[in-house]
Motif scaffolding. Structure first.
Motif, short mmCIF file in Angstrom:
data_model
loop_
_atom_site.label_atom_id
_atom_site.label_comp_id
_atom_site.label_asym_id
_atom_site.label_seq_id
_atom_site.Cartn_x
_atom_site.Cartn_y
_atom_site.Cartn_z
N GLN A 121 0.77 -1.13 0.09
CA GLN A 121 0.03 0.26 -0.08
C GLN A 121 0.72 1.30 0.04
O GLN A 121 0.63 2.34 -0.71
N LYS A 122 1.77 1.21 0.75
CA LYS A 122 2.92 2.25 0.79
C LYS A 122 3.49 2.62 -0.68
O LYS A 122 3.62 3.80 -1.00
N LEU A 123 3.82 1.45 -1.30
CA LEU A 123 4.47 1.61 -2.55
C LEU A 123 3.72 2.03 -3.67
O LEU A 123 4.09 3.03 -4.59
N LEU A 124 2.45 1.81 -3.59
CA LEU A 124 1.27 2.12 -4.47
C LEU A 124 1.07 3.63 -4.46
O LEU A 124 0.76 4.22 -5.51
N LYS A 125 1.20 4.22 -3.10
CA LYS A 125 0.89 5.57 -2.96
C LYS A 125 2.11 6.44 -3.58
O LYS A 125 1.89 7.55 -4.22
N VAL A 126 3.40 5.85 -3.56
CA VAL A 126 4.49 6.84 -4.09
C VAL A 126 4.90 6.35 -5.30
O VAL A 126 5.57 7.41 -5.86
N LEU A 127 4.58 5.43 -5.82
CA LEU A 127 4.89 5.14 -7.14
C LEU A 127 3.97 5.60 -8.01
O LEU A 127 2.92 5.49 -8.01
N PRO A 128 4.20 5.88 -9.54
CA PRO A 128 3.29 5.96 -10.47
C PRO A 128 2.35 5.04 -10.69
O PRO A 128 2.78 3.80 -10.51
N GLU A 129 1.13 5.14 -11.47
CA GLU A 129 0.07 4.13 -11.42
C GLU A 129 0.58 3.14 -12.40
O GLU A 129 0.16 1.84 -11.91
N ASN A 130 1.18 3.32 -13.32
CA ASN A 130 1.94 2.29 -14.07
C ASN A 130 2.83 1.28 -13.78
O ASN A 130 3.42 0.61 -14.46
N PHE A 131 3.27 1.52 -12.52
CA PHE A 131 4.38 0.93 -11.80
C PHE A 131 3.86 0.07 -10.71
O PHE A 131 4.58 -0.29 -9.81
N SER A 132 2.39 -0.30 -10.53
CA SER A 132 2.01 -1.15 -9.85
C SER A 132 2.71 -2.43 -9.30
O SER A 132 2.71 -3.18 -8.47
N ALA A 133 3.24 -2.81 -10.87
CA ALA A 133 3.71 -4.25 -10.83
C ALA A 133 5.14 -4.30 -9.96
O ALA A 133 5.26 -5.27 -9.21
N VAL A 134 5.79 -3.24 -9.90
CA VAL A 134 6.88 -3.05 -9.45
C VAL A 134 6.47 -3.20 -7.79
O VAL A 134 7.35 -3.79 -6.79
N ALA A 135 5.53 -2.47 -7.23
CA ALA A 135 5.24 -2.58 -6.18
C ALA A 135 4.85 -3.81 -5.54
O ALA A 135 5.02 -3.98 -4.59
N HIS A 136 4.19 -4.65 -6.40
CA HIS A 136 3.63 -5.89 -5.93
C HIS A 136 4.89 -7.00 -5.81
O HIS A 136 4.97 -7.79 -5.04
N TYR A 207 -0.83 -12.59 -9.48
CA TYR A 207 -2.37 -12.54 -8.89
C TYR A 207 -2.78 -11.03 -8.71
O TYR A 207 -4.12 -10.63 -9.06
N GLU A 208 -2.07 -10.28 -8.36
CA GLU A 208 -2.50 -8.59 -7.99
C GLU A 208 -2.78 -8.04 -9.38
O GLU A 208 -3.79 -7.50 -9.84
N GLN A 209 -1.99 -8.40 -10.38
CA GLN A 209 -1.92 -7.88 -11.73
C GLN A 209 -3.45 -8.21 -12.58
O GLN A 209 -4.23 -7.57 -13.17
N ILE A 210 -3.45 -9.73 -12.43
CA ILE A 210 -4.60 -10.16 -13.09
C ILE A 210 -6.04 -9.94 -12.43
O ILE A 210 -7.23 -9.71 -13.23
N ARG A 211 -5.83 -9.92 -11.19
CA ARG A 211 -7.25 -9.34 -10.50
C ARG A 211 -7.54 -7.95 -10.83
O ARG A 211 -8.66 -7.57 -10.90
N MET A 212 -6.48 -6.92 -10.88
CA MET A 212 -6.92 -5.52 -11.27
C MET A 212 -7.48 -5.54 -12.53
O MET A 212 -8.45 -4.85 -13.01
#
Length: 319
Positions: A121-136, A207-212
């Motif tokens: 959750q912290k990484l998703l807040k600080v990283l750009p939206e298209n970098f969500s895979a990096v956070a996961h 899991y997180e990416q295909i769920r999104m």
């Protein structure tokens, strides 16, 4: 003044009496709403603690249920991986070491999610939206690294029990320490990290990416069967890709004082030289079956538990 109410003044100087019960209810709602806003907007500790609490419970419960349900498949996988030269697979004692394993899986799973969810959750807040895979990916790897402190000794004892080296968990712990020192409880630690950090990162990222993507396509929240299906897919993909790493980890953990392999690189070279490169894929069928089914149960239980805890928290918040 009406003793049964709170008196407020209007703009024209008149007074309006508001019943106490209604006034207090409105005040309580305002306070709760303010607190919720502060928690969300300012990242207040109350929000962080709630996430941590829900993650610990949901992760621990999901981990224990999966291990208990699928332990025999894991035992078969371990025995297939350590068998050499067409060695016979023993089908008895498929639940050997289950009790001790569950005692370690509960805190390990809770610890993993206690790190994974807040980090994600912290990484998703600080990283750009298209970098969500990096956070996961990062959150999964970090959660795996921290929980390995508990997971490695648990895995060592479990696999020694699964291969029939000890009669009980207490004997396993006592004799491993007596013969190999405390370091024996962390045998194959490097190979464990080599397998589990990529596995955890891959499984949770997939899991997180295909769920999104699924939620965006469906334009609604996922139901329980859908969460389970996506969990199975993520587990199977990660399981296939990390099977060679799992074989290496298993060989190093179960060898004991014999030290047939001197390390990860020596283990790889010896297996290929003596058994062929195909030996690095031993146990892939049971592993993918175990992790695929386990992923469906794990993520199904995880999401359901998180939903229940969140709803209970929301009810208490609005009370």
């Amino acid at each position: 003044m009406d003793p049964g109410g709170i008196v407020s003044s209007s703009g024209d100087g008149s007074h309006i009496a508001i019943p106490d019960a209604l006034a207090f209810k409105n005040i309580k709602k305002q306070i709760n709403g303010t607190c919720g806003t502060v928690c969300v907007k300012q990242d207040d500790p109350c929000q962080t603690l709630r996430v941590l609490y829900e993650s610990l419970i949901a992760g621990g419960l999901a981990g224990v249920i999966v291990e208990a349900a699928l332990y025999p498949i894991d035992t078969i996988k371990t025995r297939v991986q350590v068998a050499r030269d067409g060695g016979k697979i023993i089908w008895k004692g498929l639940y050997s070491g289950l009790g001790g394993n569950l005692a370690g899986v509960l805190p390990a799973s809770a610890l993993f999610f206690g790190v994974y969810e807040p980090t994600k959750q912290k990484l998703l807040k600080v990283l750009p939206e298209n970098f969500s895979a990096v956070a996961h990916l990062a959150a999964g790897a970090l959660g795996g690294a921290v929980s390995s402190i508990v997971r490695v000794p648990t895995e060592v004892v479990k696999q020694r029990m699964q291969t029939g080296q000890f009669a009980s968990t207490s004997d396993a712990v006592r004799l491993i320490i007596a013969k190999e020192g405390f370091g024996g409880m962390y045998a194959g630690f490097g190979s464990f990290l080599l397998r589990d950090l990529p596995f955890d990162a891959l499984q949770f990222c997939v899991y997180e990416q295909i769920r999104m993507g699924y939620k965006l396509a469906a334009r609604r929240d996922l139901n329980d069967p859908e969460n389970a299906m996506l969990g199975a897919l993520a587990g199977a993909v990660a399981g296939v890709l990390t099977t060679p790493l799992d074989v290496i980890k298993t060989r190093l953990m179960v060898q004991g004082v014999g030290t047939q392999y001197k390390g990860v690189s020596d283990c790889i070279k010896t297996i290929i030289r003596e058994e062929g490169s195909s030996a690095l894929w031993k146990g892939m069928g049971p592993r993918v079956l175990w992790i695929g089914i386990g992923g469906s149960i794990f993520f199904g239980v995880l999401e359901k538990t998180k939903q229940i805890l969140s709803e209970r928290s929301q009810k208490g918040h609005n009370a």
